[in-house]
Enzyme design. Sequence first.
Site, mmCIF file in Angstrom:
data_model
loop_
_atom_site.group_PDB
_atom_site.id
_atom_site.type_symbol
_atom_site.label_atom_id
_atom_site.label_comp_id
_atom_site.label_asym_id
_atom_site.label_seq_id
_atom_site.Cartn_x
_atom_site.Cartn_y
_atom_site.Cartn_z
ATOM 1 N N TYR A 40 5.527 -0.929 55.122
ATOM 2 C CA TYR A 40 5.477 -1.019 53.652
ATOM 3 C C TYR A 40 4.043 -1.185 53.150
ATOM 4 O O TYR A 40 3.572 -0.431 52.293
ATOM 5 C CB TYR A 40 6.344 -2.203 53.208
ATOM 6 C CG TYR A 40 6.457 -2.374 51.717
ATOM 7 C CD1 TYR A 40 7.539 -1.825 51.026
ATOM 8 C CD2 TYR A 40 5.514 -3.084 50.990
ATOM 9 C CE1 TYR A 40 7.660 -1.981 49.658
ATOM 10 C CE2 TYR A 40 5.629 -3.236 49.622
ATOM 11 C CZ TYR A 40 6.702 -2.692 48.971
ATOM 12 O OH TYR A 40 6.815 -2.849 47.612
ATOM 13 N N SER A 51 15.767 -11.715 49.087
ATOM 14 C CA SER A 51 14.639 -12.639 48.889
ATOM 15 C C SER A 51 14.312 -12.813 47.408
ATOM 16 O O SER A 51 14.117 -13.934 46.935
ATOM 17 C CB SER A 51 13.402 -12.179 49.675
ATOM 18 O OG SER A 51 12.974 -10.906 49.257
ATOM 19 N N GLU A 97 11.899 5.143 43.814
ATOM 20 C CA GLU A 97 11.655 4.320 45.009
ATOM 21 C C GLU A 97 10.198 4.389 45.429
ATOM 22 O O GLU A 97 9.612 5.462 45.483
ATOM 23 C CB GLU A 97 12.548 4.813 46.151
ATOM 24 C CG GLU A 97 12.995 3.702 47.056
ATOM 25 C CD GLU A 97 13.879 2.708 46.322
ATOM 26 O OE1 GLU A 97 13.359 1.631 45.955
ATOM 27 O OE2 GLU A 97 15.062 2.987 46.112
ATOM 28 N N ASP A 127 12.094 -5.692 41.991
ATOM 29 C CA ASP A 127 13.243 -6.477 42.454
ATOM 30 C C ASP A 127 13.471 -7.698 41.574
ATOM 31 O O ASP A 127 14.576 -7.954 41.104
ATOM 32 C CB ASP A 127 13.042 -6.911 43.910
ATOM 33 C CG ASP A 127 12.927 -5.724 44.847
ATOM 34 O OD1 ASP A 127 13.246 -4.599 44.421
ATOM 35 O OD2 ASP A 127 12.500 -5.914 45.996
#
EC number: 2.7.1.6
Length: 390
Positions: free
Chosen positions: A224, A130, A33, A174
């Site tokens: 982020y 998204s 992550e 992603d």
Amino acid sequence: MNTEQLKQAFLDVFGQEADATFFSPGRINLIGEHTDYNGGHVFPAAITLGTYGAARKRDDQVLRFYSANFEELGIIEVDLNNLVFDKADNWTNYAKGVLKFLKEAGHVIDTGMEVFVYGNIPNGSGLSSSASLELLIGIIAEELYGLELTRLDLVKIGKQTENHFIGVNSGIMDQFAIGMGADNRAIYLDTNSLEYELVPLDLGDHVIVIMNTNKRRELADSKYNERRAECEKAVEELNAVLNIQTLGELDEWTFDQYSYLIKDENRIKRARHAVLENQRTLQARKALEEGDLATFGRLVNASHVSLEHDYEVTGLELDTLAHTAWEQEGVLGARMTGAGFGGCGIAIVHKDKVEAFKENVGKTYTEVVGYAPSFYVAEIAGGSRVLSRK
């Protein structure tokens, strides 16, 4: 939503039959992550929650979009020749970005289209709704206009949309997981070289339970980009002596040796997470391939601890889920997944203990946080694809 329901929904909204129907998955990340933009390894998998689409080509220059998730917005119309970001266009900005960058890459999209979208990924859950939408629009354009694209082309267009149209400085994980997913396989990806391997996800008698905090997180508005900047600054400081492009190039021993070059305690913590999380991901893949699920689970737990204390992206909700999950019978490991600051966690739970797990974790979470979480058993499935053609 099945193919027939999709076709009917399109007909109800647009009054004509769809040319084709599509599905684009969401994703979870098993471990690795905040490593994708740090040049490290990630270990995601596509899931059966995702975004469904139906589309038809038009013969003018008008794009018409409708989402069953945002019925109150009705049909949003966009000019194919004016693909600029406009807040008023809401979710269709993702579609506009993908089409804009496809056109800029030299692909001919010379007429408009009508697109119906329905997603069952909870919004803001950190399961990549998204990126799922970006890849959905990509495969719709590929199909309707006969574009010659590799899947990696579409993955990169999705990332370009996120970074340069939406304005989120995210990595490639992603889109890659969603575009390249396969049934019962996790994707072991080197985000630096984009070399990847599909690894069988054999968890024996265990299943992956997605734990949704039901606290929405907004990636673009969160810390982020701040975390990314901290890591880039740490690389700059380390390069007073070293010669590295990303933190993913370091092992923990080299990092320990040179961390004194980083002048800020927080930046040391951020960089340490990036380096050690990358090492954990390498070890997790090895453990999974050797069938050592206990070690795999411990690495998953260690990932959360690092995200909580060194990277500081968890918060009360995610910590409550993970910490409570660790105490439950039949749990190999649990951690937050995605960017953090709300969203989802995952737990690897013995299939016979899932109901007790949901009840116990749900009860504690509700007592601590004040509202209930949601749980879904994740099924690992293929990437973005055409479901049916006319």
